[in-house]
Design an enzyme around this catalytic site. Sequence first.
Site, short mmCIF file in Angstrom:
data_model
loop_
_atom_site.label_atom_id
_atom_site.label_comp_id
_atom_site.label_asym_id
_atom_site.label_seq_id
_atom_site.Cartn_x
_atom_site.Cartn_y
_atom_site.Cartn_z
N ALA A 162 -10.46 18.04 47.68
CA ALA A 162 -11.85 17.59 47.63
C ALA A 162 -11.92 16.08 47.40
CB ALA A 162 -12.60 18.33 46.53
N TYR A 163 -11.14 15.62 46.45
CA TYR A 163 -11.10 14.18 46.14
C TYR A 163 -10.59 13.39 47.34
CZ TYR A 163 -9.56 9.88 43.74
OH TYR A 163 -9.35 8.58 43.37
N ALA A 164 -9.47 13.85 47.93
CA ALA A 164 -8.88 13.15 49.06
C ALA A 164 -9.84 13.11 50.24
CB ALA A 164 -7.56 13.80 49.47
N THR A 166 -13.08 13.03 50.17
CA THR A 166 -14.11 12.01 49.95
C THR A 166 -13.55 10.61 50.12
OG1 THR A 166 -13.74 11.91 47.53
CG2 THR A 166 -15.36 13.49 48.33
N LYS A 167 -12.32 10.40 49.69
CA LYS A 167 -11.74 9.07 49.82
C LYS A 167 -11.39 8.74 51.26
CE LYS A 167 -12.19 7.96 45.54
NZ LYS A 167 -13.17 6.91 45.15
#
Length: 294
Positions: A162-164, A166-167
């Site tokens: 999820a974090y990756a 968005t980045k």
Amino acid sequence: MTQDTTPNSPRTVVVTGASTGIGAATARHLAHHGWRVFAGVRKESDGDTLKAGSTGDLRPLIIDVTKPESVESAVKTVADALGGTRLGGLVNNAGIAKIGPLALQPMDEFEAHFEVNVFGLMRTSQAFIPLLGSDPDRSGPPGRIVNITSVGGRLAAPFLGAYAATKHAVEALTDSLRRELMIYGIDAIAIGPGSVKTPIWDKAEEANTDQPYANSDWAGPLKKFEEVMLGGGRTGLEPVEIGQIVQTALEDSSPKPRYAPVPNKLTNWTIPTRLPKRMLDGIFAKRFGISKPD
């Protein structure tokens, strides 16, 4: 070579997510080096703490990037302080990270990453673009947008999908913004740090204290992953090192479109970004004990 940031009135910058970590260090560093800094926080108490540990002109700014009315209020505060001049910079740093396998991660948690890390960033950028240079009635040089992305914006590790995601999105948004905003002279720059000593991973650990995936097929690999990530977060770069690069991105007369401050850069960035994806899959699998079924 840097642009002059010490005219009769100092250049002004807004830094979101400035309560702790990279945002706090960046806000303090820029204020110490002559910028008038509006440091974005969500609570007055965080602003008081931040200001108490700073030198220079640092002004806490209440802003929640997920709430349009909060962003609009922050823009008005900054616009009033600027008078008829332009904003020198917007540093989009606000973000969240929660660990979990994509196959099981609750959708509301997945969506929250995008609400803060992507939609919040775009909401804030759109709101400040008139102050940065699109409003022809304002005077002074156009400002710059600096987006704090991550190694994860180029290399997607397991359990941080999820974090990756968005980045990765922010990397693309930065490139598109830079190419579109040239008509106003507004630059957009990405900074993708590797491991940094920041509370974001402690917050991720706290979010997993109830071990929501303890009985899943990924329990063992997740434990190893958390140990690696938390260890890296406690032994990585000092947050002020990112603040120094933000200053360069804001002041250099010919800034790079992307900076990659990564510890042990050869092994943690240069080589992995050049390896075939299947080979990188195998490295992740071996490192975290992710094995195929027999």
